[in-house]
Scaffold this active site. Structure first.
Site, PDB file in Angstrom:
ATOM      1  N   GLY A   2       2.671   4.066  13.606  1.00 29.95           N
ATOM      2  CA  GLY A   2       3.407   2.861  14.011  1.00 29.95           C
ATOM      3  C   GLY A   2       2.812   2.241  15.267  1.00 29.95           C
ATOM      4  N   LYS A   8       0.846  -1.188   0.000  1.00 31.27           N
ATOM      5  CA  LYS A   8       0.000   0.000   0.000  1.00 31.27           C
ATOM      6  C   LYS A   8       0.885   1.242   0.000  1.00 31.27           C
ATOM      7  CE  LYS A   8      -1.888   2.786   2.775  1.00 31.27           C
ATOM      8  NZ  LYS A   8      -1.712   4.004   1.937  1.00 31.27           N
ATOM      9  N   GLY A  51       6.808   5.034   8.430  1.00 29.58           N
ATOM     10  CA  GLY A  51       5.935   6.199   8.498  1.00 29.58           C
ATOM     11  C   GLY A  51       6.021   6.852   9.861  1.00 29.58           C
ATOM     12  N   SER A  52       4.930   7.485  10.268  1.00 28.88           N
ATOM     13  CA  SER A  52       4.953   8.260  11.506  1.00 28.88           C
ATOM     14  C   SER A  52       4.939   7.352  12.732  1.00 28.88           C
ATOM     15  CB  SER A  52       3.748   9.198  11.547  1.00 28.88           C
ATOM     16  OG  SER A  52       2.555   8.455  11.589  1.00 28.88           O
ATOM     17  N   THR A  53       5.465   7.864  13.818  1.00 24.30           N
ATOM     18  CA  THR A  53       5.474   7.116  15.075  1.00 24.30           C
ATOM     19  C   THR A  53       4.045   6.881  15.566  1.00 24.30           C
ATOM     20  OG1 THR A  53       7.689   7.873  15.610  1.00 24.30           O
ATOM     21  CG2 THR A  53       6.331   7.172  17.467  1.00 24.30           C
ATOM     22  N   GLU A  78       9.685   1.262  10.949  1.00 23.69           N
ATOM     23  CA  GLU A  78      10.735   2.272  10.765  1.00 23.69           C
ATOM     24  C   GLU A  78      10.034   3.618  10.871  1.00 23.69           C
ATOM     25  OE1 GLU A  78      12.623   5.007   9.568  1.00 23.69           O
ATOM     26  OE2 GLU A  78      12.920   4.179   7.562  1.00 23.69           O
ATOM     27  N   CYS A 115      13.472  10.661   7.252  1.00 28.43           N
ATOM     28  CA  CYS A 115      13.358  10.184   8.625  1.00 28.43           C
ATOM     29  C   CYS A 115      14.657  10.367   9.389  1.00 28.43           C
ATOM     30  CB  CYS A 115      12.901   8.734   8.652  1.00 28.43           C
ATOM     31  SG  CYS A 115      13.851   7.672   7.573  1.00 28.43           S
ATOM     32  N   GLU A 147       9.318  15.812  15.559  1.00 30.31           N
ATOM     33  CA  GLU A 147       9.742  15.655  14.164  1.00 30.31           C
ATOM     34  C   GLU A 147       8.974  16.648  13.301  1.00 30.31           C
ATOM     35  OE1 GLU A 147       8.644  12.065  11.794  1.00 30.31           O
ATOM     36  OE2 GLU A 147      10.798  11.931  11.467  1.00 30.31           O
TER      37      GLU A 147
HETATM   38  P1  NAI Z   1       1.584   8.357   8.100  1.00 30.19           P
HETATM   39  O1  NAI Z   1       2.356   7.558   9.076  1.00 30.19           O
HETATM   40  O2  NAI Z   1       0.151   8.645   8.369  1.00 30.19           O
HETATM   41  O3  NAI Z   1       1.637   7.633   6.650  1.00 30.19           O
HETATM   42  C1  NAI Z   1       2.534   6.618   6.282  1.00 30.19           C
HETATM   43  C2  NAI Z   1       1.768   5.463   5.649  1.00 30.19           C
HETATM   44  O4  NAI Z   1       0.903   4.879   6.627  1.00 30.19           O
HETATM   45  C3  NAI Z   1       0.852   5.871   4.488  1.00 30.19           C
HETATM   46  O5  NAI Z   1       0.868   4.859   3.510  1.00 30.19           O
HETATM   47  C4  NAI Z   1      -0.507   5.946   5.157  1.00 30.19           C
HETATM   48  O6  NAI Z   1      -1.589   5.770   4.267  1.00 30.19           O
HETATM   49  C5  NAI Z   1      -0.417   4.793   6.136  1.00 30.19           C
HETATM   50  N1  NAI Z   1      -1.348   4.850   7.266  1.00 30.19           N
HETATM   51  C6  NAI Z   1      -1.828   5.967   7.898  1.00 30.19           C
HETATM   52  N2  NAI Z   1      -2.672   5.608   8.882  1.00 30.19           N
HETATM   53  C7  NAI Z   1      -2.739   4.256   8.891  1.00 30.19           C
HETATM   54  C8  NAI Z   1      -3.434   3.292   9.676  1.00 30.19           C
HETATM   55  N3  NAI Z   1      -4.251   3.664  10.654  1.00 30.19           N
HETATM   56  N4  NAI Z   1      -3.264   1.985   9.416  1.00 30.19           N
HETATM   57  C9  NAI Z   1      -2.437   1.591   8.435  1.00 30.19           C
HETATM   58  N5  NAI Z   1      -1.750   2.446   7.641  1.00 30.19           N
HETATM   59  C10 NAI Z   1      -1.893   3.766   7.868  1.00 30.19           C
HETATM   60  O7  NAI Z   1       2.383   9.686   7.848  1.00 30.19           O
HETATM   61  P2  NAI Z   1       1.799  11.061   7.235  1.00 30.19           P
HETATM   62  O8  NAI Z   1       0.466  11.352   7.836  1.00 30.19           O
HETATM   63  O9  NAI Z   1       1.877  10.996   5.787  1.00 30.19           O
HETATM   64  O10 NAI Z   1       2.887  12.089   7.768  1.00 30.19           O
HETATM   65  C11 NAI Z   1       2.791  12.613   9.090  1.00 30.19           C
HETATM   66  C12 NAI Z   1       4.152  12.733   9.704  1.00 30.19           C
HETATM   67  O11 NAI Z   1       4.718  11.451   9.860  1.00 30.19           O
HETATM   68  C13 NAI Z   1       5.178  13.501   8.900  1.00 30.19           C
HETATM   69  O12 NAI Z   1       5.061  14.865   9.044  1.00 30.19           O
HETATM   70  C14 NAI Z   1       6.459  12.954   9.470  1.00 30.19           C
HETATM   71  O13 NAI Z   1       6.759  13.606  10.679  1.00 30.19           O
HETATM   72  C15 NAI Z   1       6.123  11.508   9.755  1.00 30.19           C
HETATM   73  N6  NAI Z   1       6.594  10.611   8.687  1.00 30.19           N
HETATM   74  C16 NAI Z   1       7.737   9.881   8.878  1.00 30.19           C
HETATM   75  C17 NAI Z   1       8.226   9.094   7.863  1.00 30.19           C
HETATM   76  C18 NAI Z   1       9.481   8.294   8.005  1.00 30.19           C
HETATM   77  O14 NAI Z   1      10.142   8.025   7.024  1.00 30.19           O
HETATM   78  N7  NAI Z   1       9.831   7.842   9.187  1.00 30.19           N
HETATM   79  C19 NAI Z   1       7.581   9.037   6.554  1.00 30.19           C
HETATM   80  C20 NAI Z   1       6.347   9.794   6.468  1.00 30.19           C
HETATM   81  C21 NAI Z   1       5.910  10.550   7.504  1.00 30.19           C
END
Ligand code: NAI
Ligand code: MG
Length: 490
Positions: free
Chosen positions: A242, A184, A237-239, A259, A293, A392
């Site tokens: 996670g 996804k 993705g986000s903590t 991660e 990240c 972050e």
């Molecule tokens: P997010 O963690 O919501 O999105 C990452 C992925 O998780 C996307 O594919 C999203 O559709 C999916 N996702 C979201 N909610 C979910 C759920 N309940 N169950 C399963 N999958 C889910 O991150 P977002 O909202 O795009 O960004 C928010 C903040 O997160 C950023 O500002 C940044 O601080 C952090 N982030 C960190 C990343 C990293 O590489 N460690 C990458 C992206 C965001």
């Protein structure tokens, strides 16, 4: 400014399930934007739980029957190598697609994301033929050995900051070890993942081995995490998400690797090569628009060199070309979305309110009135307790802090819930290695920043997650070990 839709680019926009392109069962679609122009590139089919069910069923079928489980390891290795070759052959086009959808400078997509994604598939191609079990010297007249087996269906949920590279980090080791995958992509950036599906098809990956289901987190993502037939979730993705994933995965006791975010300290000692450290600090926070990240978002500078260092840093930051991501000289592109830009601008406001000193940047930089650009921003006089130093931001915003000596630097560096990466800059070998041991982070760079390679493990300490991607460590994430006992007694 580049146009929203470069007609020479392929923009597949359906779901890839069981070797077929299909619309969402609901018929729903969602818009995908070019963040540099705010124009719609295309509408993409929006998967939700019913589509995820189909994708998981296809992946399960491909895991249990058909050509995939029967394929010889040499053929599977060749297949992964071929995917790498196809990525390299199509690198220019894929890099432009990545830049158009994510807003990152084309020099990054072309020089880093695409070669690294190809290298990832080719690195894991090498492991396919080298996965071995062990024979164990057990007491008694028994023969005991281990088998390393795939989990089955892996759910991969990835973010928007390195769309094709994050897909490669998950798909390559998962496939090398014989799993099947439902991927996804992030809702902001599904396009290169869909092009990757086309490349899998061209390479000869059997139907159902990889399925790609663009959609939103709370619907498609959560459905994948909930699904009883998914054995493992690999997430970047986000903590916050996670944590949610770990909670939800408990119901079906899935294996999970995470991660997550970071607030990585970049520590410059007075005895460092200061010009190199300035370049490293700039690269550490402004590479990838700071949407990285491992970004070096907390810069610690030893008090005795503080003024000189800030002067050099600010001068260099001012030279970074902000603008059209398609321009080869651009170094800071557009943030991925309006939401992300607003989040970053909100932190800039909060930094001012907390009493940090804005040295440069601090405002949006639209191009011809459009695009989610933010000027490279540096704050000085930051204290480690400020939000600016603890949360972050995920954007081109650097928090500069001072320290007195090694102990002070390490102690402040470790005062964070995160532990993804860190760097130290010094000419003193002992100091460098001592600091590398003392810092609680999954990666420590000495006199460099943001260097990664497929062969070297990557992942977090503390609330930056767990599990190590890349290198031979990732093989453990995608396999389980079976112990086989054979009675040899007469
Ligand atoms: P997010 O963690 O919501 O999105 C990452 C992925 O998780 C996307 O594919 C999203 O559709 C999916 N996702 C979201 N909610 C979910 C759920 N309940 N169950 C399963 N999958 C889910 O991150 P977002 O909202 O795009 O960004 C928010 C903040 O997160 C950023 O500002 C940044 O601080 C952090 N982030 C960190 C990343 C990293 O590489 N460690 C990458 C992206 C965001
Ligand atoms: Mg989110």
């Amino acid at each position: 400014m580049s146009s929203a839709v470069d007609a020479s680019l392929r923009t597949p926009n359906q779901l890839w399930i069981g070797g077929e392109w299909r619309d969402a069962l609901s018929g729903k679609t969602f818009p995908v934007l070019n963040p540099a122009t705010e124009e719609e590139i295309t509408q993409v089919a929006e998967a939700d739980s019913a589509d995820v069910d189909l994708a998981v069923a296809a992946a399960q079928k491909a895991f249990e029957s058909g050509p995939w489980p029967k394929m010889s390891v040499t053929e599977r290795a060749r297949l992964l190598w071929r995917i790498g070759d196809l990525l390299l052959e199509n690198a220019d086009e894929l890099a432009r697609l990545e830049t158009m959808n994510n807003g990152k400078p084309i020099f990054e997509s072309r020089q880093v994301d695409l070669p690294a994604a190809a290298a990832c598939f080719q690195y894991y191609a090498g492991w396919v033929t080298k996965l071995e079990g062990a024979t164990i010297p057990v007491p008694g007249n028994y023969f005991n050995y281990t088998l390393r087996e795939p989990f089955g269906v892996v759910g991969a949920i990835i973010p928007w900051n390195f769309p094709i590279l994050m897909a490669a980090w998950k798909l390559a080791p998962a496939l090398a070890t014989g799993n099947t995958v439902v991927l996804k992509p992030a809702e902001e950036t599904p396009l290169t993942a869909l092009r990757l599906a086309e490349i899998f098809e061209t390479a000869g990956v059997p139907a159902g081995v990889v399925n790609v289901v663009p959609g939103f987190g709370p619907t498609a993502g959560a459905a994948l995490v909930r699904h009883p037939a998914v054995a493992k979730i690999a997430f970047t993705g986000s903590t916050a998400v996670g944590k949610e994933i770990m909670r939800a995965a408990a119901d079906t006791l899935k294996s999970v690797s995470l991660e997550l975010g970071g607030k990585s300290p970049n520590i410059v000692f007075a005895d460092a090569d200061l010009d190199a450290a300035v370049r490293g600090a700039i690269n550490g926070i402004f590479y990838g628009k700071g949407e990285v990240c491992a970004a070096g978002s907390r810069l610690f500078v030893e008090s005795s060199i503080h003024d000189l260092f800030l002067e050099k840093l600010t001068e260099r930051a001012g030279k970074l070309l902000v603008g059209d991501p398609m321009h080869p000289k651009t170094r800071v592109g557009a943030l991925v979305s309006r939401e992300q830009m607003n989040k970053v601008l909100g932190y800039i406001e909060s930094g001012r309110g907390e009493g940090a000193r804005l040295v440069c940047g601090g405002e949006p930089a639209p191009q011809n009135g459009k695009g989610f650009f933010v000027k490279p921003t540096i704050f000085d006089g930051v204290r480690n307790s400020m939000r600016l130093a603890q949360e972050e931001i995920f954007g081109p915003v650097l928090a500069t802090l001072e320290f007195r000596d090694v102990e002070d630097a390490i102690s402040q560096a470790n005062q964070t819930v995160y532990g993804l990466a860190a760097a130290v800059w010094t000419r003193d070998v002992k100091k460098a290695h001592k600091a590398a041991r003392a810092i609680k982070a999954g990666t420590v760079w000495v006199n460099t920043y943001n260097i990664l390679d497929t062969a070297s493990p990557f992942g977090g300490y503390k609330m930056s997650g767990f599990g190590r991607e890349l290198g031979k460590h990732a093989l453990d994430l995608y396999t389980q070990v079976k112990s086989v006992w054979v009675d040899l007694n007469d």
